[in-house]
Design a protein around this motif. Structure first.
Motif, PDB file in Angstrom:
ATOM      1  N   ASN A 119      -2.911   4.055  -9.420  1.00 19.14           N
ATOM      2  CA  ASN A 119      -2.358   2.709  -9.183  1.00 19.14           C
ATOM      3  C   ASN A 119      -3.480   1.777  -8.745  1.00 19.14           C
ATOM      4  OD1 ASN A 119       0.305   3.294  -9.749  1.00 19.14           O
ATOM      5  ND2 ASN A 119       0.821   3.790  -7.606  1.00 19.14           N
ATOM      6  N   THR A 120      -3.412   0.524  -9.225  1.00 25.55           N
ATOM      7  CA  THR A 120      -4.473  -0.419  -8.876  1.00 25.55           C
ATOM      8  C   THR A 120      -3.912  -1.646  -8.163  1.00 25.55           C
ATOM      9  OG1 THR A 120      -4.264  -1.471 -11.032  1.00 25.55           O
ATOM     10  CG2 THR A 120      -5.975   0.213 -10.809  1.00 25.55           C
ATOM     11  N   LEU A 121      -4.794  -2.271  -7.427  1.00 21.17           N
ATOM     12  CA  LEU A 121      -4.481  -3.551  -6.783  1.00 21.17           C
ATOM     13  C   LEU A 121      -5.666  -4.461  -7.032  1.00 21.17           C
ATOM     14  CD1 LEU A 121      -3.180  -4.157  -3.177  1.00 21.17           C
ATOM     15  CD2 LEU A 121      -5.175  -5.369  -4.045  1.00 21.17           C
ATOM     16  N   ILE A 122      -5.400  -5.604  -7.643  1.00 21.64           N
ATOM     17  CA  ILE A 122      -6.484  -6.570  -7.789  1.00 21.64           C
ATOM     18  C   ILE A 122      -6.132  -7.828  -7.007  1.00 21.64           C
ATOM     19  CG2 ILE A 122      -7.026  -5.656 -10.094  1.00 21.64           C
ATOM     20  CD1 ILE A 122      -6.087  -8.452 -11.113  1.00 21.64           C
ATOM     21  N   THR A 123      -7.158  -8.616  -6.696  1.00 18.22           N
ATOM     22  CA  THR A 123      -6.921  -9.869  -5.972  1.00 18.22           C
ATOM     23  C   THR A 123      -7.404 -11.019  -6.845  1.00 18.22           C
ATOM     24  OG1 THR A 123      -9.098  -9.779  -4.942  1.00 18.22           O
ATOM     25  CG2 THR A 123      -7.272  -8.781  -3.717  1.00 18.22           C
ATOM     26  N   THR A 124      -6.780 -12.152  -6.696  1.00 17.83           N
ATOM     27  CA  THR A 124      -7.268 -13.318  -7.434  1.00 17.83           C
ATOM     28  C   THR A 124      -6.839 -14.608  -6.754  1.00 17.83           C
ATOM     29  OG1 THR A 124      -7.356 -14.447  -9.578  1.00 17.83           O
ATOM     30  CG2 THR A 124      -5.289 -13.409  -9.014  1.00 17.83           C
ATOM     31  N   GLY A 125      -7.614 -15.656  -6.998  1.00 22.85           N
ATOM     32  CA  GLY A 125      -7.221 -16.985  -6.538  1.00 22.85           C
ATOM     33  C   GLY A 125      -6.514 -17.696  -7.674  1.00 22.85           C
ATOM     34  N   LEU A 175       0.827  -1.210   0.000  1.00 23.17           N
ATOM     35  CA  LEU A 175       0.000   0.000   0.000  1.00 23.17           C
ATOM     36  C   LEU A 175       0.865   1.266   0.000  1.00 23.17           C
ATOM     37  CD1 LEU A 175      -2.672  -1.350   2.473  1.00 23.17           C
ATOM     38  CD2 LEU A 175      -3.087  -0.718   0.068  1.00 23.17           C
ATOM     39  N   TYR A 176       1.989   1.195   0.681  1.00 21.84           N
ATOM     40  CA  TYR A 176       2.908   2.337   0.689  1.00 21.84           C
ATOM     41  C   TYR A 176       3.445   2.590  -0.728  1.00 21.84           C
ATOM     42  CZ  TYR A 176       6.829   5.330   1.964  1.00 21.84           C
ATOM     43  OH  TYR A 176       7.710   6.376   2.052  1.00 21.84           O
ATOM     44  N   ARG A 177       3.800   1.488  -1.397  1.00 21.85           N
ATOM     45  CA  ARG A 177       4.298   1.634  -2.771  1.00 21.85           C
ATOM     46  C   ARG A 177       3.196   2.173  -3.688  1.00 21.85           C
ATOM     47  NH1 ARG A 177       7.499  -3.200  -5.271  1.00 21.85           N
ATOM     48  NH2 ARG A 177       8.023  -1.507  -6.714  1.00 21.85           N
ATOM     49  N   MET A 178       1.970   1.767  -3.434  1.00 16.81           N
ATOM     50  CA  MET A 178       0.853   2.298  -4.233  1.00 16.81           C
ATOM     51  C   MET A 178       0.717   3.803  -4.065  1.00 16.81           C
ATOM     52  SD  MET A 178      -2.273  -0.423  -3.994  1.00 16.81           S
ATOM     53  CE  MET A 178      -3.396   0.397  -5.144  1.00 16.81           C
ATOM     54  N   LYS A 179       0.958   4.267  -2.855  1.00 19.26           N
ATOM     55  CA  LYS A 179       0.834   5.702  -2.592  1.00 19.26           C
ATOM     56  C   LYS A 179       2.013   6.494  -3.144  1.00 19.26           C
ATOM     57  CE  LYS A 179       0.310   6.713   1.755  1.00 19.26           C
ATOM     58  NZ  LYS A 179      -0.253   8.061   1.811  1.00 19.26           N
ATOM     59  N   GLU A 180       3.216   5.939  -3.012  1.00 18.80           N
ATOM     60  CA  GLU A 180       4.422   6.734  -3.268  1.00 18.80           C
ATOM     61  C   GLU A 180       5.023   6.548  -4.658  1.00 18.80           C
ATOM     62  OE1 GLU A 180       5.277   9.042  -1.133  1.00 18.80           O
ATOM     63  OE2 GLU A 180       3.598   8.363   0.117  1.00 18.80           O
ATOM     64  N   GLU A 181       4.702   5.453  -5.336  1.00 14.53           N
ATOM     65  CA  GLU A 181       5.284   5.215  -6.660  1.00 14.53           C
ATOM     66  C   GLU A 181       4.163   5.320  -7.693  1.00 14.53           C
ATOM     67  OE1 GLU A 181       7.230   1.365  -6.327  1.00 14.53           O
ATOM     68  OE2 GLU A 181       8.370   2.003  -4.563  1.00 14.53           O
ATOM     69  N   THR A 182       4.534   5.315  -8.957  1.00 14.97           N
ATOM     70  CA  THR A 182       3.479   5.418  -9.982  1.00 14.97           C
ATOM     71  C   THR A 182       3.583   4.262 -10.981  1.00 14.97           C
ATOM     72  OG1 THR A 182       4.929   6.879 -11.223  1.00 14.97           O
ATOM     73  CG2 THR A 182       3.194   7.925  -9.927  1.00 14.97           C
ATOM     74  N   CYS A 239      -5.642   3.554  -5.870  1.00 21.54           N
ATOM     75  CA  CYS A 239      -5.098   4.731  -5.207  1.00 21.54           C
ATOM     76  C   CYS A 239      -5.539   5.948  -6.018  1.00 21.54           C
ATOM     77  CB  CYS A 239      -3.575   4.644  -5.133  1.00 21.54           C
ATOM     78  SG  CYS A 239      -2.868   6.047  -4.260  1.00 21.54           S
ATOM     79  N   LEU A 240      -6.325   6.820  -5.379  1.00 24.73           N
ATOM     80  CA  LEU A 240      -7.020   7.867  -6.124  1.00 24.73           C
ATOM     81  C   LEU A 240      -6.070   8.869  -6.787  1.00 24.73           C
ATOM     82  CD1 LEU A 240      -9.966   8.355  -3.633  1.00 24.73           C
ATOM     83  CD2 LEU A 240     -10.113   7.409  -5.967  1.00 24.73           C
ATOM     84  N   LYS A 241      -4.984   9.227  -6.086  1.00 17.58           N
ATOM     85  CA  LYS A 241      -4.189  10.326  -6.623  1.00 17.58           C
ATOM     86  C   LYS A 241      -3.360   9.947  -7.855  1.00 17.58           C
ATOM     87  CE  LYS A 241      -0.055   9.918  -3.741  1.00 17.58           C
ATOM     88  NZ  LYS A 241       0.470  10.194  -2.462  1.00 17.58           N
TER      89      LYS A 241
END
Ligand code: ADP
Ligand code: MG
Length: 393
Positions: free
Chosen positions: A97-103, A39-46, A92-94
């Motif tokens: 960046n996206t995060l998806i989940t999968t099995g 989550l930190y990387r989602m906020k700080e990186e692009t 991440c709105l700004k």
């Protein structure tokens, strides 16, 4: 940010290896940390598309997805992320960046993964070597930063691909960290006490979940026991378990208990017993006519015949997986001359599928006394709680 990260994890927070292997005992903060880093990387990186994976898709909502949300709220970042509860995705709105989940059991979704730039594989030992290779091959997106797969897991068995691939040899591009519950200063002492109690009750469990050391035999259904000369006098109650067979042995086991202790003694273990011959044997062995006998409920006609001979016998609750879990909650003692019981306990193993993954079912070879024991304990004590058995983390 680092003030909120457990000290032991600081090197892993900045590490940029392709494989970040976070092995640990229960409650050592692995999952919380993995969520923090992603989550930190989602906020700080692009330019990121993170994928969070578990073996079984339907476990995601209540495990990793919930954990990601918990971490977002813990840090007060809820206004910076958008949750898609139905798809189990986070944005991440700004920066988009996206995060998806999968099995891993959702091949359609796996195929549709568009150039991921980072992964977190939770409970990585649930995967097969092949599952892992498929994911690894997909992690080849373009990125301004670095591509990393974080694996979080308990060291359940040296037979697992995680051991073979990352610990039996020196892997390339890998950073490994081993943590135990005491590295997690955010869990209370009670948790450590619960684990300490496992030391005697289930040494293999203790080794894996408290010490974070690799387990030896993944397949064994470990009923750890002590050998005793006789059942003590002061037990609360005596029960019997009875598994029918003809070409297979018919097994009857005396099961006495006192608080967290179970005492086992073979009553008989014999092939080619007709029901009248069995009743005759029970009479000669002076099996009590008032104690509860729990027998294989698949043979109601045999149960009826034994009831008519005056025994207090009834059909057993047969749920295998829960039954085994129940037996494991107790300290087991076996009377020394119960040779067939001892032999079965030592050879009782889980089935595996073609890839060597454990199934929730024991090998049906040599489990007649084991079934009898489970029938008595689960049918009679199934709803009672001596339990201190919390699984996994
Ligand atoms: N950095 C942290 N800050 C606050 N609480 C934490 C932190 N790390 C772990 N915890 C707490 O410890 C608990 C156990 O951590 P978890 O990551 O679930 O352990 P593991 O995955 O190793 O079993 C979490 O539910 C969380 O409440
Ligand atoms: Mg965890």
């Amino acid at each position: 940010m680092t003030e909120h990260i457990l000290t032991k994890y600081h090197p892993a927070f900045t590490n940029q290896s392709r494989y970040l292997m976070l092995m640990g005992g229960a409650g050592s903060g692995k999952s919380f940390f993995a969520a923090q880093k992603i989550l930190y990387r989602m906020k700080e990186e692009t330019g990121h598309r993170f994928v969070v994976v578990r073996k079984v898709a339907r476990t995601i909502r209540n495990s990793v997805y919930q954990q990601l949300k918990d971490v977002i709220y813990f840090h007060g970042w809820q206004d910076e992320f958008k949750f898609s509860e139905s798809r189990l995705e986070i944005e991440c709105l700004k920066n988009g960046n996206t995060l998806i989940t999968t099995g891993v059991d959702d091949p359609e979704k796996l195929k549709s993964l568009a150039q991921p730039t980072g992964m977190w594989v939770e409970e990585a030992t649930e995967l097969s070597a092949r599952d892992f290779r498929q994911l690894d091959l997909r992690l080849r997106g373009e990125t301004e930063t670095y591509l990393q797969i974080i694996c979080t897991f308990n060291p359940i068995s040296k037979k697992n691909f995680v051991y073979q691939q990352f610990y039996a040899r020196e892997p390339i591009n890998t950073f490994k960290l081993i943590t135990v519950h005491s590295d997690n200063t955010k869990v209370g002492a009670a948790f450590g006490e619960m684990l300490a109690e496992m030391k005697e009750l289930d040494p293999e469990y203790y080794k894996i979940y408290a010490l974070a050391e690799w387990g030896e035999n993944s397949n064994a259904i470990i009923y750890d026991y002590k050998i005793i000369s006789r059942i003590p006098e002061n037990v609360t109650e005596t029960l019997y378990g009875l598994d029918f067979g003809y070409n297979n042995p018919c097994a009857m086991v005396r099961v006495a208990y006192y608080e967290k202790d179970i005492y086992l003694e073979e009553a008989f273990y014999k092939r080619r017993l007709t029901t009248p011959a069995m009743i005759d044997l029970m009479d000669r062995l002076e099996i009590s006519k008032t104690d509860n006998i729990y027998a294989d409920s698949a043979s109601p006609e045999k149960i009826k015949e034994i009831q008519q001979a005056g025994y207090h016998v009834k059909g057993a609750e047969k749920s295998v997986f829960s039954g085994i879990g129940k037996v494991k909650e107790y300290r087991i003692h076996v009377v020394q001359n119960s040779v067939n019981v001892l032999n079965e306990l030592d050879n009782y193993t889980w089935k595996t599928d073609a890839e060597g993954n454990l199934l929730d079912d024991p090998v049906k070879d040599n489990d007649h006394a084991c079934d009898a024991i489970r029938y008595a304990i689960y049918s009679h004590l199934g709803k009672r709680k001596p339990t201190i058995y919390g699984h996994s983390g």
